[in-house]
Design a protein around this motif. Sequence first.
Motif, PDB file in Angstrom:
ATOM      1  N   LEU A  14      -3.420  56.133 -21.603  1.00 40.36           N
ATOM      2  CA  LEU A  14      -4.606  55.914 -22.423  1.00 40.36           C
ATOM      3  C   LEU A  14      -4.257  55.895 -23.920  1.00 40.36           C
ATOM      4  CD1 LEU A  14      -7.678  55.544 -22.311  1.00 40.36           C
ATOM      5  CD2 LEU A  14      -7.910  58.034 -22.152  1.00 40.36           C
ATOM      6  N   SER A  15      -3.190  56.589 -24.277  1.00 34.13           N
ATOM      7  CA  SER A  15      -2.763  56.632 -25.684  1.00 34.13           C
ATOM      8  C   SER A  15      -2.292  55.276 -26.198  1.00 34.13           C
ATOM      9  CB  SER A  15      -1.613  57.623 -25.860  1.00 34.13           C
ATOM     10  OG  SER A  15      -2.082  58.931 -25.814  1.00 34.13           O
ATOM     11  N   ARG A  16      -1.915  54.403 -25.287  1.00 28.81           N
ATOM     12  CA  ARG A  16      -1.400  53.099 -25.706  1.00 28.81           C
ATOM     13  C   ARG A  16      -2.455  52.336 -26.519  1.00 28.81           C
ATOM     14  NH1 ARG A  16      -1.374  48.008 -23.085  1.00 28.81           N
ATOM     15  NH2 ARG A  16       0.550  46.828 -23.328  1.00 28.81           N
ATOM     16  N   ASP A  17      -3.716  52.454 -26.102  1.00 31.21           N
ATOM     17  CA  ASP A  17      -4.795  51.774 -26.833  1.00 31.21           C
ATOM     18  C   ASP A  17      -4.849  52.241 -28.283  1.00 31.21           C
ATOM     19  OD1 ASP A  17      -5.375  50.834 -24.320  1.00 31.21           O
ATOM     20  OD2 ASP A  17      -7.449  51.546 -24.270  1.00 31.21           O
ATOM     21  N   GLU A  18      -4.495  53.488 -28.477  1.00 32.15           N
ATOM     22  CA  GLU A  18      -4.672  54.132 -29.781  1.00 32.15           C
ATOM     23  C   GLU A  18      -3.474  53.952 -30.701  1.00 32.15           C
ATOM     24  OE1 GLU A  18      -5.823  58.138 -29.081  1.00 32.15           O
ATOM     25  OE2 GLU A  18      -5.602  58.762 -31.168  1.00 32.15           O
ATOM     26  N   PHE A  19      -2.295  53.897 -30.122  1.00 27.45           N
ATOM     27  CA  PHE A  19      -1.093  53.908 -30.969  1.00 27.45           C
ATOM     28  C   PHE A  19      -0.289  52.610 -30.949  1.00 27.45           C
ATOM     29  CE2 PHE A  19      -2.106  58.324 -30.103  1.00 27.45           C
ATOM     30  CZ  PHE A  19      -2.147  58.816 -31.393  1.00 27.45           C
ATOM     31  N   VAL A  20      -0.477  51.789 -29.939  1.00 24.87           N
ATOM     32  CA  VAL A  20       0.294  50.543 -29.855  1.00 24.87           C
ATOM     33  C   VAL A  20      -0.579  49.329 -30.213  1.00 24.87           C
ATOM     34  CG1 VAL A  20       1.745  49.096 -28.393  1.00 24.87           C
ATOM     35  CG2 VAL A  20       1.752  51.586 -28.069  1.00 24.87           C
ATOM     36  N   LEU A  21      -1.771  49.272 -29.637  1.00 25.10           N
ATOM     37  CA  LEU A  21      -2.600  48.076 -29.856  1.00 25.10           C
ATOM     38  C   LEU A  21      -3.000  47.862 -31.315  1.00 25.10           C
ATOM     39  CD1 LEU A  21      -4.795  47.892 -26.622  1.00 25.10           C
ATOM     40  CD2 LEU A  21      -2.471  47.078 -27.050  1.00 25.10           C
TER      41      LEU A  21
ATOM     42  N   ASP B 115      -5.344  73.508 -27.861  1.00 28.13           N
ATOM     43  CA  ASP B 115      -4.234  73.009 -27.037  1.00 28.13           C
ATOM     44  C   ASP B 115      -4.706  71.967 -26.022  1.00 28.13           C
ATOM     45  OD1 ASP B 115      -1.580  72.802 -26.311  1.00 28.13           O
ATOM     46  OD2 ASP B 115      -1.743  74.330 -24.735  1.00 28.13           O
ATOM     47  N   LEU B 116      -5.517  71.036 -26.488  1.00 32.63           N
ATOM     48  CA  LEU B 116      -6.020  69.959 -25.628  1.00 32.63           C
ATOM     49  C   LEU B 116      -5.504  68.605 -26.120  1.00 32.63           C
ATOM     50  CD1 LEU B 116      -9.773  71.046 -25.388  1.00 32.63           C
ATOM     51  CD2 LEU B 116      -8.068  71.199 -23.548  1.00 32.63           C
ATOM     52  N   TRP B 117      -5.360  67.679 -25.188  1.00 26.84           N
ATOM     53  CA  TRP B 117      -5.030  66.307 -25.567  1.00 26.84           C
ATOM     54  C   TRP B 117      -6.256  65.682 -26.225  1.00 26.84           C
ATOM     55  CZ3 TRP B 117      -0.545  63.267 -24.296  1.00 26.84           C
ATOM     56  CH2 TRP B 117       0.443  63.982 -23.621  1.00 26.84           C
ATOM     57  N   CYS B 118      -6.000  64.674 -27.064  1.00 23.71           N
ATOM     58  CA  CYS B 118      -7.095  63.953 -27.703  1.00 23.71           C
ATOM     59  C   CYS B 118      -6.819  62.454 -27.589  1.00 23.71           C
ATOM     60  CB  CYS B 118      -7.196  64.357 -29.175  1.00 23.71           C
ATOM     61  SG  CYS B 118      -8.605  63.613 -30.020  1.00 23.71           S
ATOM     62  N   PHE B 119      -7.766  61.731 -27.016  1.00 23.01           N
ATOM     63  CA  PHE B 119      -7.598  60.286 -26.832  1.00 23.01           C
ATOM     64  C   PHE B 119      -8.716  59.534 -27.550  1.00 23.01           C
ATOM     65  CE2 PHE B 119      -5.689  62.119 -22.959  1.00 23.01           C
ATOM     66  CZ  PHE B 119      -4.420  61.566 -23.040  1.00 23.01           C
ATOM     67  N   ASN B 120      -8.340  58.504 -28.282  1.00 27.08           N
ATOM     68  CA  ASN B 120      -9.302  57.670 -29.019  1.00 27.08           C
ATOM     69  C   ASN B 120      -9.019  56.202 -28.686  1.00 27.08           C
ATOM     70  OD1 ASN B 120     -10.433  59.845 -30.972  1.00 27.08           O
ATOM     71  ND2 ASN B 120      -8.219  60.081 -31.084  1.00 27.08           N
ATOM     72  N   PRO B 121      -9.462  55.755 -27.508  1.00 31.96           N
ATOM     73  CA  PRO B 121      -9.043  54.420 -27.053  1.00 31.96           C
ATOM     74  C   PRO B 121      -9.577  53.253 -27.878  1.00 31.96           C
ATOM     75  CG  PRO B 121     -10.600  55.419 -25.502  1.00 31.96           C
ATOM     76  CD  PRO B 121     -10.227  56.480 -26.477  1.00 31.96           C
ATOM     77  N   LEU B 122     -10.518  53.518 -28.778  1.00 31.90           N
ATOM     78  CA  LEU B 122     -11.023  52.428 -29.624  1.00 31.90           C
ATOM     79  C   LEU B 122     -10.460  52.480 -31.042  1.00 31.90           C
ATOM     80  CD1 LEU B 122     -14.773  52.311 -28.530  1.00 31.90           C
ATOM     81  CD2 LEU B 122     -13.084  50.480 -28.291  1.00 31.90           C
ATOM     82  N   TRP B 123      -9.533  53.406 -31.271  1.00 34.14           N
ATOM     83  CA  TRP B 123      -9.026  53.623 -32.623  1.00 34.14           C
ATOM     84  C   TRP B 123      -8.440  52.336 -33.212  1.00 34.14           C
ATOM     85  CZ3 TRP B 123     -10.151  56.673 -36.263  1.00 34.14           C
ATOM     86  CH2 TRP B 123      -9.267  57.012 -37.283  1.00 34.14           C
ATOM     87  N   HIS B 124      -9.027  51.905 -34.319  1.00 35.27           N
ATOM     88  CA  HIS B 124      -8.572  50.697 -35.026  1.00 35.27           C
ATOM     89  C   HIS B 124      -8.429  49.495 -34.108  1.00 35.27           C
ATOM     90  CE1 HIS B 124      -7.949  52.028 -39.229  1.00 35.27           C
ATOM     91  NE2 HIS B 124      -8.233  53.162 -38.614  1.00 35.27           N
ATOM     92  N   THR B 125      -9.375  49.413 -33.181  1.00 35.51           N
ATOM     93  CA  THR B 125      -9.371  48.266 -32.282  1.00 35.51           C
ATOM     94  C   THR B 125      -9.791  47.009 -33.040  1.00 35.51           C
ATOM     95  OG1 THR B 125     -10.138  47.554 -30.105  1.00 35.51           O
ATOM     96  CG2 THR B 125     -11.810  48.500 -31.565  1.00 35.51           C
ATOM     97  N   ASP B 126      -9.497  45.869 -32.473  1.00 37.01           N
ATOM     98  CA  ASP B 126      -9.975  44.600 -33.022  1.00 37.01           C
ATOM     99  C   ASP B 126     -11.480  44.562 -32.740  1.00 37.01           C
ATOM    100  OD1 ASP B 126     -10.803  42.039 -33.460  1.00 37.01           O
ATOM    101  OD2 ASP B 126      -9.125  41.088 -32.445  1.00 37.01           O
ATOM    102  N   GLU B 127     -12.279  44.741 -33.791  1.00 37.98           N
ATOM    103  CA  GLU B 127     -13.719  44.941 -33.607  1.00 37.98           C
ATOM    104  C   GLU B 127     -14.414  43.753 -32.940  1.00 37.98           C
ATOM    105  OE1 GLU B 127     -15.767  47.293 -36.833  1.00 37.98           O
ATOM    106  OE2 GLU B 127     -13.949  46.725 -37.885  1.00 37.98           O
ATOM    107  N   ALA B 128     -14.022  42.542 -33.317  1.00 38.82           N
ATOM    108  CA  ALA B 128     -14.689  41.358 -32.744  1.00 38.82           C
ATOM    109  C   ALA B 128     -14.405  41.276 -31.237  1.00 38.82           C
ATOM    110  CB  ALA B 128     -14.223  40.102 -33.460  1.00 38.82           C
TER     111      ALA B 128
END
Lengths: 189, 226
Positions: A14-21, B115-128
């Motif tokens: 899931l981290s790939r979306d955040e750090f690679v894309l 001590d938890l993982w943090c996931f942000n799958p939309l981080w700096h995504t291509d908005e369009a």
Amino acid sequence: MILLVDLCNRTHPLSRDEFVLPIAHIVEKSGTTPVIRHYTQLSREDCEAASCSILCGTALKDNEFIHHLDEFQWLKEGRIPSLGICAGMQVMAKVFGGKIEQGDEIGMIMVRTVREDPLLEGKQEFSAYELHSFAPVPTDSFLVLAASSRCVQVIRHQSLPLYGVLFHPEVRNEWVVQRFLHLFMEGTD
Amino acid sequence: MRLGVLFSGGKDSTYACGRAMEMEEVVCLITVRPQNRESYMFHTPNIHWVRLQAEAAALPLIEVESEGIEEEELRDLARAVMLARDHHAIEGVVTGAILSVYQAARIQKICRDLDLWCFNPLWHTDEASYMQRLIDTGFHIIISGVFSAPFDESWLGKELDIRALRELSGFTRTHGITLTGEGGEYETFVLDAPFFEKRIQVEGASTEYHNYHGRYDITAARLVKK
């Protein structure tokens, strides 16, 4: 071909979306579609075809890559101009004999340039997004180009085309990736 | 990995939840309900309807009240995440953050401290691409609040479809809004998502609007079969 190396733990992609894309998106904006490979899946063909590479970052808790330095020995050949981002910079420092120390920074911090270099030209001081638990202490084979109040932020190898940045340039500092590409790729702006 | 999703009921946290479900085990939703409408951290319109969304997604909900005062909100968020860790054994947190360093850095620090993982799958995504993907993959989204020019009252309750997306794209050029509303220009509410087992039907709503600021408050809604 621009090679993006994914350093995220394969068990938690899931981290790939955040750090690679986001890095892929910056490269695409320069007019090139990058090839993305996980570091455990890099082939000789990938390395031969790459005109430059970017080693991407990982989640704060993801330090698995540091136990697999044998997968990054190709960096020592210096044939592929490379930019290491955060985890990627830590790998660069370790592969060349440096150390990794505890040292966390999260959020925007001030980075100050301490040595002139084409990558940082005109940037004496800038704000950058940090997300790391560890900080690299490179050997003398690297020049320190910039630092924060806590740790080294930008390095360049003395003789090989290798750069490392500890901050995440995809946040408000896309120019770092663009300049790296401009320095080593013909036909990119 | 067992994950809790910081969930506001808007498009970004709902999409992030669906994305996390594709790769990991989402075991609960986590919501902080601010009493202050001007919350620094949390999306507010229709936040009380997240219970219905959680039911639609068949996921348990951890809900914490917050006065919505800057920085104190963070303690409330940490409390909510701790509850999720204690009740659902989460190992990580997922957020729908796209551009906000303010939000992302604070959540990263809370996760580090716990001590938890943090996931942000939309981080700096291509908005369009992301906005188009929402429409293409069957999200049913309405505009639940507008907070900047040039949004007029007709936007309140409007469905985020391809026509609305085209108008939003125009506003990015003419008024400098962020396409995703990450700058707080507008807020959304999700009525249906690909992973919802039922969809939400709005049966009543009220609106208020003044000077480019408006809210669409759902007053009655129920779950219906998809």
